[in-house]
Scaffold this motif. Structure first.
Motif, mmCIF file in Angstrom:
data_model
loop_
_atom_site.group_PDB
_atom_site.id
_atom_site.type_symbol
_atom_site.label_atom_id
_atom_site.label_comp_id
_atom_site.label_asym_id
_atom_site.label_seq_id
_atom_site.Cartn_x
_atom_site.Cartn_y
_atom_site.Cartn_z
ATOM 1 N N ALA A 196 0.832 -1.204 0.000
ATOM 2 C CA ALA A 196 0.000 0.000 0.000
ATOM 3 C C ALA A 196 0.866 1.252 0.000
ATOM 4 C CB ALA A 196 -0.930 -0.003 1.203
ATOM 5 N N VAL A 197 1.942 1.240 0.771
ATOM 6 C CA VAL A 197 2.842 2.393 0.833
ATOM 7 C C VAL A 197 3.587 2.573 -0.486
ATOM 8 C CG1 VAL A 197 4.945 3.264 1.958
ATOM 9 C CG2 VAL A 197 3.079 2.346 3.331
ATOM 10 N N ALA A 198 3.878 1.484 -1.164
ATOM 11 C CA ALA A 198 4.610 1.534 -2.433
ATOM 12 C C ALA A 198 3.694 1.841 -3.621
ATOM 13 C CB ALA A 198 5.337 0.221 -2.674
ATOM 14 N N ASP A 199 2.477 2.293 -3.359
ATOM 15 C CA ASP A 199 1.506 2.641 -4.401
ATOM 16 C C ASP A 199 1.134 1.461 -5.301
ATOM 17 O OD1 ASP A 199 0.650 5.149 -3.876
ATOM 18 O OD2 ASP A 199 2.006 6.155 -5.257
ATOM 19 N N ARG A 200 1.140 0.269 -4.738
ATOM 20 C CA ARG A 200 0.701 -0.914 -5.477
ATOM 21 C C ARG A 200 -0.574 -1.464 -4.837
ATOM 22 N NH1 ARG A 200 6.629 -3.457 -5.707
ATOM 23 N NH2 ARG A 200 6.229 -3.370 -3.493
ATOM 24 N N TYR A 201 -1.460 -0.535 -4.478
ATOM 25 C CA TYR A 201 -2.677 -0.917 -3.767
ATOM 26 C C TYR A 201 -3.552 -1.853 -4.602
ATOM 27 C CZ TYR A 201 -6.505 -0.474 -0.483
ATOM 28 O OH TYR A 201 -7.476 -0.747 0.447
ATOM 29 N N ARG A 202 -3.553 -1.674 -5.905
ATOM 30 C CA ARG A 202 -4.383 -2.532 -6.779
ATOM 31 C C ARG A 202 -3.881 -3.969 -6.820
ATOM 32 N NH1 ARG A 202 -5.563 1.283 -12.017
ATOM 33 N NH2 ARG A 202 -6.679 2.902 -10.874
ATOM 34 N N LYS A 203 -2.602 -4.166 -6.508
ATOM 35 C CA LYS A 203 -2.015 -5.506 -6.508
ATOM 36 C C LYS A 203 -2.548 -6.347 -5.346
ATOM 37 C CE LYS A 203 2.474 -7.784 -6.189
ATOM 38 N NZ LYS A 203 3.894 -7.601 -5.988
ATOM 39 N N ILE A 204 -3.015 -5.685 -4.295
ATOM 40 C CA ILE A 204 -3.470 -6.375 -3.091
ATOM 41 C C ILE A 204 -4.884 -6.916 -3.315
ATOM 42 C CG2 ILE A 204 -3.866 -6.161 -0.628
ATOM 43 C CD1 ILE A 204 -2.090 -3.628 -0.729
ATOM 44 N N HIS A 205 -5.024 -8.210 -3.213
ATOM 45 C CA HIS A 205 -6.330 -8.848 -3.378
ATOM 46 C C HIS A 205 -7.246 -8.415 -2.229
ATOM 47 C CE1 HIS A 205 -9.338 -12.042 -3.693
ATOM 48 N NE2 HIS A 205 -8.912 -12.180 -4.935
ATOM 49 N N PRO A 206 -8.521 -8.189 -2.510
ATOM 50 C CA PRO A 206 -9.449 -7.760 -1.450
ATOM 51 C C PRO A 206 -9.473 -8.700 -0.238
ATOM 52 C CG PRO A 206 -10.486 -7.494 -3.575
ATOM 53 C CD PRO A 206 -9.191 -8.198 -3.826
ATOM 54 N N LEU A 207 -9.322 -9.995 -0.477
ATOM 55 C CA LEU A 207 -9.314 -10.946 0.632
ATOM 56 C C LEU A 207 -8.081 -10.739 1.518
ATOM 57 C CD1 LEU A 207 -10.738 -13.257 2.016
ATOM 58 C CD2 LEU A 207 -9.547 -14.834 0.489
ATOM 59 N N MET A 208 -6.953 -10.395 0.910
ATOM 60 C CA MET A 208 -5.745 -10.104 1.688
ATOM 61 C C MET A 208 -5.968 -8.884 2.573
ATOM 62 S SD MET A 208 -3.193 -12.184 1.300
ATOM 63 C CE MET A 208 -1.699 -11.277 1.589
ATOM 64 N N ARG A 209 -6.679 -7.886 2.047
ATOM 65 C CA ARG A 209 -6.983 -6.696 2.849
ATOM 66 C C ARG A 209 -7.839 -7.070 4.047
ATOM 67 N NH1 ARG A 209 -9.077 -3.285 -2.209
ATOM 68 N NH2 ARG A 209 -7.244 -3.591 -3.510
ATOM 69 N N VAL A 210 -8.829 -7.913 3.829
ATOM 70 C CA VAL A 210 -9.737 -8.327 4.904
ATOM 71 C C VAL A 210 -8.983 -9.140 5.958
ATOM 72 C CG1 VAL A 210 -11.745 -9.764 5.435
ATOM 73 C CG2 VAL A 210 -11.784 -8.237 3.459
ATOM 74 N N VAL A 211 -8.157 -10.068 5.513
ATOM 75 C CA VAL A 211 -7.396 -10.905 6.452
ATOM 76 C C VAL A 211 -6.429 -10.048 7.260
ATOM 77 C CG1 VAL A 211 -5.674 -12.744 6.601
ATOM 78 C CG2 VAL A 211 -7.644 -13.019 5.106
ATOM 79 N N ALA A 212 -5.718 -9.136 6.600
ATOM 80 C CA ALA A 212 -4.782 -8.257 7.304
ATOM 81 C C ALA A 212 -5.515 -7.374 8.306
ATOM 82 C CB ALA A 212 -4.002 -7.407 6.309
ATOM 83 N N ALA A 213 -6.671 -6.858 7.932
ATOM 84 C CA ALA A 213 -7.455 -6.028 8.858
ATOM 85 C C ALA A 213 -7.919 -6.855 10.056
ATOM 86 C CB ALA A 213 -8.644 -5.413 8.134
#
Length: 58
Positions: A25-42
């Motif tokens: 996210a900091v490296a401006d590759r937010y689109r590379k992150i799968h939505p499920l990865m965002r949910v799991v990390a949260a």
């Protein structure tokens, strides 16, 4: 394998999930992150933060 070692491995994996999402996210590759990865990390972040917040609030 003892429960303690399994817990340590789970926490290390959780920290890895969070770190990977934050770095991308900091490296401006937010689109590379799968939505499920965002949910799991949260979810892991909430799990990590729950103990200190509970201790702080009493």
């Amino acid at each position: 394998m003892s429960r303690y070692r399994m817990g340590i491995r789970l926490m290390a994996s959780a920290a890895g999930f969070i770190a990977w999402v934050v770095v991308n996210a900091v490296a401006d590759r937010y689109r590379k992150i799968h939505p499920l990865m965002r949910v799991v990390a949260a979810g892991f972040l909430v799990c990590f933060a729950r103990g200190p917040v509970t201790a702080l609030l009493g």
